[in-house]
Design a protein around this motif. Sequence first.
Motif, mmCIF file in Angstrom:
data_model
loop_
_atom_site.group_PDB
_atom_site.id
_atom_site.type_symbol
_atom_site.label_atom_id
_atom_site.label_comp_id
_atom_site.label_asym_id
_atom_site.label_seq_id
_atom_site.Cartn_x
_atom_site.Cartn_y
_atom_site.Cartn_z
ATOM 1 N N ASN A 23 0.850 -1.173 0.000
ATOM 2 C CA ASN A 23 0.000 0.000 0.000
ATOM 3 C C ASN A 23 0.898 1.240 0.000
ATOM 4 O O ASN A 23 1.735 1.406 0.865
ATOM 5 N N ASN A 24 0.719 2.117 -0.989
ATOM 6 C CA ASN A 24 1.570 3.292 -1.137
ATOM 7 C C ASN A 24 0.898 4.561 -0.648
ATOM 8 O O ASN A 24 1.158 5.631 -1.183
ATOM 9 N N ASP A 25 0.059 4.467 0.368
ATOM 10 C CA ASP A 25 -0.669 5.625 0.857
ATOM 11 C C ASP A 25 0.157 6.534 1.759
ATOM 12 O O ASP A 25 -0.277 7.633 2.074
ATOM 13 N N VAL A 26 1.321 6.104 2.184
ATOM 14 C CA VAL A 26 2.160 6.902 3.071
ATOM 15 C C VAL A 26 3.505 7.166 2.397
ATOM 16 O O VAL A 26 4.122 6.253 1.860
ATOM 17 N N GLU A 27 3.943 8.414 2.454
ATOM 18 C CA GLU A 27 5.275 8.788 1.960
ATOM 19 C C GLU A 27 6.124 9.147 3.172
ATOM 20 O O GLU A 27 5.647 9.816 4.095
ATOM 21 N N ILE A 28 7.367 8.657 3.198
ATOM 22 C CA ILE A 28 8.270 9.007 4.295
ATOM 23 C C ILE A 28 9.398 9.867 3.754
ATOM 24 O O ILE A 28 9.840 9.690 2.625
ATOM 25 N N LEU A 37 12.124 10.885 11.076
ATOM 26 C CA LEU A 37 11.351 10.620 9.864
ATOM 27 C C LEU A 37 10.045 11.404 9.950
ATOM 28 O O LEU A 37 9.473 11.554 11.028
ATOM 29 N N TYR A 38 9.587 11.855 8.788
ATOM 30 C CA TYR A 38 8.303 12.549 8.691
ATOM 31 C C TYR A 38 7.432 11.813 7.693
ATOM 32 O O TYR A 38 7.935 11.095 6.828
ATOM 33 N N PHE A 39 6.111 12.010 7.800
ATOM 34 C CA PHE A 39 5.164 11.250 7.005
ATOM 35 C C PHE A 39 4.167 12.170 6.311
ATOM 36 O O PHE A 39 3.759 13.185 6.857
ATOM 37 N N ARG A 40 3.787 11.776 5.114
ATOM 38 C CA ARG A 40 2.729 12.456 4.358
ATOM 39 C C ARG A 40 1.804 11.360 3.850
ATOM 40 O O ARG A 40 2.261 10.345 3.344
ATOM 41 N N ASN A 41 0.494 11.569 3.988
ATOM 42 C CA ASN A 41 -0.435 10.525 3.554
ATOM 43 C C ASN A 41 -1.253 10.989 2.357
ATOM 44 O O ASN A 41 -1.248 12.150 1.984
ATOM 45 N N SER A 42 -1.980 10.062 1.771
ATOM 46 C CA SER A 42 -2.784 10.328 0.584
ATOM 47 C C SER A 42 -4.116 10.978 0.923
ATOM 48 O O SER A 42 -4.890 11.279 0.029
ATOM 49 N N GLY A 43 -4.395 11.169 2.201
ATOM 50 C CA GLY A 43 -5.648 11.778 2.615
ATOM 51 C C GLY A 43 -6.722 10.787 3.012
ATOM 52 O O GLY A 43 -7.823 11.173 3.386
ATOM 53 N N ALA A 90 -5.287 2.863 11.758
ATOM 54 C CA ALA A 90 -6.393 2.816 12.715
ATOM 55 C C ALA A 90 -7.690 2.398 12.028
ATOM 56 O O ALA A 90 -8.541 1.775 12.639
ATOM 57 N N VAL A 91 -7.823 2.726 10.752
ATOM 58 C CA VAL A 91 -8.991 2.305 9.977
ATOM 59 C C VAL A 91 -8.712 0.878 9.519
ATOM 60 O O VAL A 91 -7.899 0.640 8.639
ATOM 61 N N SER A 92 -9.365 -0.088 10.135
ATOM 62 C CA SER A 92 -9.025 -1.495 9.919
ATOM 63 C C SER A 92 -9.283 -1.967 8.496
ATOM 64 O O SER A 92 -8.735 -2.984 8.080
ATOM 65 N N SER A 93 -10.090 -1.233 7.719
ATOM 66 C CA SER A 93 -10.364 -1.664 6.350
ATOM 67 C C SER A 93 -9.211 -1.347 5.401
ATOM 68 O O SER A 93 -9.181 -1.835 4.283
ATOM 69 N N LEU A 94 -8.247 -0.533 5.841
ATOM 70 C CA LEU A 94 -7.097 -0.202 5.002
ATOM 71 C C LEU A 94 -5.988 -1.226 5.192
ATOM 72 O O LEU A 94 -5.710 -1.666 6.301
ATOM 73 N N GLU A 95 -5.360 -1.596 4.087
ATOM 74 C CA GLU A 95 -4.216 -2.507 4.150
ATOM 75 C C GLU A 95 -3.041 -1.795 4.823
ATOM 76 O O GLU A 95 -2.903 -0.579 4.696
ATOM 77 N N PRO A 96 -2.168 -2.525 5.508
ATOM 78 C CA PRO A 96 -0.971 -1.901 6.066
ATOM 79 C C PRO A 96 -0.094 -1.331 4.950
ATOM 80 O O PRO A 96 -0.096 -1.825 3.833
ATOM 81 N N SER A 97 0.642 -0.277 5.271
ATOM 82 C CA SER A 97 1.618 0.297 4.352
ATOM 83 C C SER A 97 3.000 -0.134 4.813
ATOM 84 O O SER A 97 3.290 -0.111 6.006
ATOM 85 N N ILE A 98 3.852 -0.515 3.880
ATOM 86 C CA ILE A 98 5.225 -0.908 4.203
ATOM 87 C C ILE A 98 6.156 -0.098 3.337
ATOM 88 O O ILE A 98 5.998 -0.040 2.114
#
Length: 104
Positions: A23-28, A37-43, A90-98
Motif C-alpha cells: 500500500n503506497n498511501d504513506v510517503e516518508i 522521519l516525517y510522514f505524508r499521507n494520501s488523505g 487505525a482504519v481497519s479496512s485499510l491494508e498496512p503500508s510498508i
Amino acid sequence: FEISKPTFNAENCKTTSVTYEINNDVEIFPNPANDRLYFRNSGKYSDLSDILIADIHGRIVKNVMNMSLSDGLDISQLPPGFYLIKFNHAVSSLEPSIKKFIKQ
C-alpha cells in the motif's frame, strides 16, 4: 513482521523476481534520514494504530502505538542501516503500508 502476499514472475524460466504488493498511501521523508522521519499521507486517514520498524534481519527494533501521521518519528537511537517500516492503520479496512528507509 510480515510483508503482504508475494507475487512470483518468471519469464522463460531464465529469470525470477518477487514483487510485493504494498500500500503506497504513506510517503516518508527524508530518506536517507539521520534523526527523524516525517510522514505524508494520501488523505485516506490521519491516524495510525501503530508503527513497527524492523532491521535487515527482520527483528523489530521500534514499536510506536497510536501515533499520528502529523508527528515525526525519532529514529536517533537506531544504528545506521537499512530498515522496513510498517504502518498498521487505525482504519481497519485499510491494508498496512510498508516502506523502506535508510538510517545514516
